[in-house]
Design an enzyme around this catalytic site. Structure first.
Site, PDB file in Angstrom:
ATOM      1  N   ASP A   1       0.838  -1.204   0.000  1.00 16.94           N
ATOM      2  CA  ASP A   1       0.000   0.000   0.000  1.00 16.94           C
ATOM      3  C   ASP A   1       0.876   1.259   0.000  1.00 16.94           C
ATOM      4  O   ASP A   1       1.944   1.285   0.629  1.00 16.94           O
ATOM      5  CB  ASP A   1      -0.880  -0.039   1.261  1.00 16.94           C
ATOM      6  CG  ASP A   1      -1.672   1.237   1.469  1.00 16.94           C
ATOM      7  OD1 ASP A   1      -2.588   1.493   0.685  1.00 16.94           O
ATOM      8  OD2 ASP A   1      -1.349   1.987   2.418  1.00 16.94           O
TER       9      ASP A   1
ATOM     10  N   GLU B   1       1.529  -0.595  -4.904  1.00 20.51           N
ATOM     11  CA  GLU B   1       0.542   0.406  -5.304  1.00 20.51           C
ATOM     12  C   GLU B   1       1.244   1.749  -5.504  1.00 20.51           C
ATOM     13  O   GLU B   1       1.663   2.385  -4.529  1.00 20.51           O
ATOM     14  CB  GLU B   1      -0.556   0.561  -4.239  1.00 20.51           C
ATOM     15  CG  GLU B   1      -1.629   1.540  -4.676  1.00 20.51           C
ATOM     16  CD  GLU B   1      -2.135   2.448  -3.565  1.00 20.51           C
ATOM     17  OE1 GLU B   1      -3.204   3.025  -3.743  1.00 20.51           O
ATOM     18  OE2 GLU B   1      -1.465   2.600  -2.538  1.00 20.51           O
TER      19      GLU B   1
HETATM   20  N1  ZXY Z   1      -9.123   9.078   2.804  1.00 19.61           N
HETATM   21  C1  ZXY Z   1      -9.840  10.317   2.858  1.00 19.61           C
HETATM   22  C2  ZXY Z   1     -10.075  10.562   4.318  1.00 19.61           C
HETATM   23  C3  ZXY Z   1      -9.052   9.729   5.018  1.00 19.61           C
HETATM   24  C4  ZXY Z   1      -8.790   8.578   4.123  1.00 19.61           C
HETATM   25  C5  ZXY Z   1      -9.071  11.491   2.255  1.00 19.61           C
HETATM   26  O1  ZXY Z   1      -9.657  12.493   1.932  1.00 19.61           O
HETATM   27  N2  ZXY Z   1      -7.722  11.410   2.149  1.00 19.61           N
HETATM   28  C6  ZXY Z   1      -6.896  12.482   1.624  1.00 19.61           C
HETATM   29  C7  ZXY Z   1      -6.302  12.123   0.248  1.00 19.61           C
HETATM   30  C8  ZXY Z   1      -5.067  11.235   0.424  1.00 19.61           C
HETATM   31  O2  ZXY Z   1      -5.393   9.979   0.030  1.00 19.61           O
HETATM   32  C9  ZXY Z   1      -4.768   8.858   0.545  1.00 19.61           C
HETATM   33  C10 ZXY Z   1      -3.896   8.123  -0.248  1.00 19.61           C
HETATM   34  O3  ZXY Z   1      -3.384   6.948   0.213  1.00 19.61           O
HETATM   35  C11 ZXY Z   1      -3.684   6.462   1.440  1.00 19.61           C
HETATM   36  C12 ZXY Z   1      -4.528   7.172   2.296  1.00 19.61           C
HETATM   37  C13 ZXY Z   1      -5.077   8.437   1.867  1.00 19.61           C
HETATM   38  C14 ZXY Z   1      -3.114   5.258   1.831  1.00 19.61           C
HETATM   39  C15 ZXY Z   1      -3.420   4.740   3.079  1.00 19.61           C
HETATM   40  C16 ZXY Z   1      -4.251   5.422   3.942  1.00 19.61           C
HETATM   41  C17 ZXY Z   1      -4.817   6.622   3.546  1.00 19.61           C
HETATM   42  O4  ZXY Z   1      -5.809   9.114   2.605  1.00 19.61           O
HETATM   43  O5  ZXY Z   1      -5.650   7.258   4.390  1.00 19.61           O
HETATM   44  O6  ZXY Z   1      -2.880   3.576   3.465  1.00 19.61           O
HETATM   45  C18 ZXY Z   1      -3.435   8.541  -1.569  1.00 19.61           C
HETATM   46  C19 ZXY Z   1      -2.075   8.448  -1.856  1.00 19.61           C
HETATM   47  C20 ZXY Z   1      -1.587   8.842  -3.091  1.00 19.61           C
HETATM   48  C21 ZXY Z   1      -2.442   9.350  -4.069  1.00 19.61           C
HETATM   49  C22 ZXY Z   1      -3.780   9.441  -3.793  1.00 19.61           C
HETATM   50  C23 ZXY Z   1      -4.277   9.031  -2.539  1.00 19.61           C
HETATM   51  O7  ZXY Z   1      -1.908   9.703  -5.269  1.00 19.61           O
HETATM   52  O8  ZXY Z   1      -0.281   8.731  -3.391  1.00 19.61           O
HETATM   53  C24 ZXY Z   1      -8.813   8.457   1.630  1.00 19.61           C
HETATM   54  C25 ZXY Z   1      -8.113   7.150   1.605  1.00 19.61           C
HETATM   55  C26 ZXY Z   1      -7.526   6.741   0.464  1.00 19.61           C
HETATM   56  O9  ZXY Z   1      -9.111   9.000   0.588  1.00 19.61           O
HETATM   57  C27 ZXY Z   1      -6.789   5.491   0.305  1.00 19.61           C
HETATM   58  C28 ZXY Z   1      -6.665   4.526   1.289  1.00 19.61           C
HETATM   59  C29 ZXY Z   1      -5.992   3.346   1.031  1.00 19.61           C
HETATM   60  C30 ZXY Z   1      -5.432   3.118  -0.200  1.00 19.61           C
HETATM   61  C31 ZXY Z   1      -5.549   4.102  -1.177  1.00 19.61           C
HETATM   62  C32 ZXY Z   1      -6.218   5.256  -0.923  1.00 19.61           C
HETATM   63  O10 ZXY Z   1      -4.762   1.968  -0.490  1.00 19.61           O
HETATM   64  O11 ZXY Z   1      -4.998   3.841  -2.385  1.00 19.61           O
END
Ligand code: ZXY
Ligand code: CA
Length: 510
Positions: free
Chosen positions: A210, A246
């Site tokens: 991840d 990822e």
């Molecule tokens: N979340 C919401 C609320 C909290 C969780 C949010 O608005 N997040 C802010 C945007 C950043 O997105 C995240 C990315 O990776 C993660 C995140 C995460 C990985 C994790 C835990 C997380 O918040 O909370 O293990 C992310 C990273 C990047 C990118 C885009 C997004 O280009 O490099 C989320 C959660 C997203 O949107 C998420 C969680 C797990 C994943 C994932 C995305 O495996 O791919």
């Protein structure tokens, strides 16, 4: 001569051959948020018998319990410890699942959340009762202390990534508020490897790393090198864990997918974005453009690519979602996207298996994109009930059980190692191609009917279309296609058909 041929062969085969997969199997399914006891059942009653190679599971380690919003799916991406103890089940249930899946040739790939621990600002509750203190960065159940986090390396005021053009920031600062592990430290690497080795010893076959974008490839390589060989109860002696990282790379960022090719496979996020755009006919794109699908579209090398149409994140419109991603919500187009992916030789394929939620767009954003899996009043995850017609109950979507998708997984296994042959297109949105003398697929994504005679490359005979139906005993429940002695066949596909594509292969010959 020998020296020249060997690497070529290795490259050609790697596209669809994974030493970890049971022979003849090609495709992984992500059973997002499923319980371990349900996955064990699914391996035995469905995935094994239908030729699925493996299952990607949600993170098995203890996580924070988030109550505001109420139990979102992303709480599982906020680790508290490496105890196998989540809403999916405990270590006993996990061991039972791995054993039962391995025994039917379906291997288990664990989601490894190793870039960070939980974020600051949540309550004290955890899925297994382990205490922690995010403010002082104490995780005694590992144990990690403040010394094991990267904050010293990150010069930003609040410690969060601000500038994605600075690769040091992307790797060493916090992803939002998530406490960033110092994966450069031997101690941290050792704890992560110890956790993953525990899973390997139980019988896990590999990992999804991840948030790999946020870790240095060198750190991931060092951790991977500390991993045990796979458990010889199920795997050949010396077999290594299968790693796919990822890395969300749609271009335009400093950190790119190709920086990780040395460590293992890499997720190809452009695959679903570009294929979705073609099927939606965005910006004048058309199916005929797919003739040179693959590296020529800027995708990473096929022999290192984890290909997928949508994942748990971008199906919700974030994490590089964008408007072109197709999901189960648009089933007709979605089945064509998955059908194309599974018929095309590019990459190692993963299909998504989701739960539904009341998707509601407000100002272009889905306000319910956080909603967790179907749950009981006590917060536990609901079992996946299987209906008499083999579909899933409650809000479990089970795309992998849709006839068209399940049959295309079998198609891919049947045509494995065959080159793409007999490409045909009408210059627009009707295309067809074969896979040697093993299979042939035809798409009509036009607003008009299709009536063509094509060279299939298949042996003469009557074939059962595995999209409109399937072969059951000796009869076909769908359309029958006659291939003549010279390999040609007629295809009539109405643009109004429920599924405007036809797929035939030698495993479903009448
Ligand atoms: N979340 C919401 C609320 C909290 C969780 C949010 O608005 N997040 C802010 C945007 C950043 O997105 C995240 C990315 O990776 C993660 C995140 C995460 C990985 C994790 C835990 C997380 O918040 O909370 O293990 C992310 C990273 C990047 C990118 C885009 C997004 O280009 O490099 C989320 C959660 C997203 O949107 C998420 C969680 C797990 C994943 C994932 C995305 O495996 O791919
Ligand atoms: Ca990091």
């Amino acid at each position: 001569m020998k020296l020249l041929i060997l690497p070529l062969l290795v490259t050609a085969c790697a596209a669809q051959f994974n030493a970890n997969f049971k022979e003849g199997r090609t495709t992984i399914v992500h059973l997002f948020e499923w319980r371990w006891d349900d996955i064990a059942e699914e391996c035995e009653r469905y995935l094994g018998p239908n030729g699925f190679a493996g299952v990607q599971i949600s993170p098995p380690n203890e996580n924070v319990v988030i109550t505001d919003p109420s139990r979102p799916w992303w709480e599982r991406y906020q680790p508290i410890s490496y105890k196998i103890c989540t809403r999916s089940g405990d270590e006993q249930q996990f061991r039972d699942m791995v054993t039962r899946c391995n025994n039917v040739g379906v291997f288990v790939y664990a989601d490894a959340v190793i870039n960070h621990m939980c974020g600051s600002g949540y309550g004290k509750e955890t899925t297994c009762g382990s205490p922690y203190n995010a403010e002082t960065k104490d995780f005694p159940a590992v144990p990690y202390s403040y010394r094991d986090f990267n904050d010293g390396k990150c010069k930003n005021e609040h410690g969060a990534i601000e500038n994605y053009e600075d690769e040091k920031e992307v790797r060493d600062c916090r992803l939002e508020n998530l406490l960033d592990l110092a994966t450069g430290k031997d101690y941290v690497r050792g704890k992560i490897a110890e956790y993953m080795n525990h899973l390997i010893d139980i019988g896990v076959a590999g990992f999804r790393y991840d948030a790999s974008k946020h870790m240095w490839p060198g750190d991931l390589k060092a951790i991977s090198q500390q991993l045990h060989n796979l458990n010889t109860q199920w795997f050949p002696s010396g077999a290594r864990p299968f790693i796919y990282q990822e890395v969300i790379d749609l271009g335009g960022e400093k950190v790119s997918a190709d920086q990780y090719l040395d460590v293992g496979f890499v997720t190809e996020f452009k695959y679903g974005v570009d294929l979705g755009a073609v099927i939606r006919k965005l910006e004048g794109k058309k199916m005929a453009d797919l003739k040179n699908w693959g590296e020529e579209w800027g995708l990473i090398p096929h022999y290192r690519a984890l290909a997928f149409t949508d994942n748990h994140d971008n199906q919700r419109g974030h994490g590089a979602g964008g408007s072109s991603i197709l999901t189960f919500f648009e089933a007709r187009s979605y089945k064509m996207a998955v059908g194309f992916m599974l018929a095309h030789p590019y990459g190692l394929t993963r299909v998504m298996s989701s739960y539904s939620w009341p998707r509601t767009f407000v100002d272009g954003e889905d306000i319910y994109n956080w909603i967790g899996p179907p749950m009981n009043p006590d917060g536990s995850i609901k079992h996946v009930p299987i209906n008499a017609d083999s579909t899933c109950g409650d809000d479990w979507v089970c795309e992998h059980r849709w006839r068209q998708i399940k049959n295309m997984v079998i198609f891919r296994n049947t045509v494995n190692f065959q080159p793409l042959t007999n490409w045909w297109d009408n210059g627009g949105n009707q295309i067809a191609f074969g896979r040697g003398d093993k299979g042939f697929i035809v798409f009509n994504n036009e607003e008009a009917g299709m009536d063509v005679t094509l060279n299939t490359g298949l042996p003469a005979g009557t074939y059962c279309d595995v999209i409109s139906g399937q072969k059951e005993e000796t009869r076909c429940t769908g359309i029958e296609i006659n291939v003549s002695d010279n390999g040609s066949a007629s295809f009539r596909i109405s643009n109004l058909a429920e599924d405007p594509f036809v797929a035939i292969h030698v495993g479903a010959k009448l």
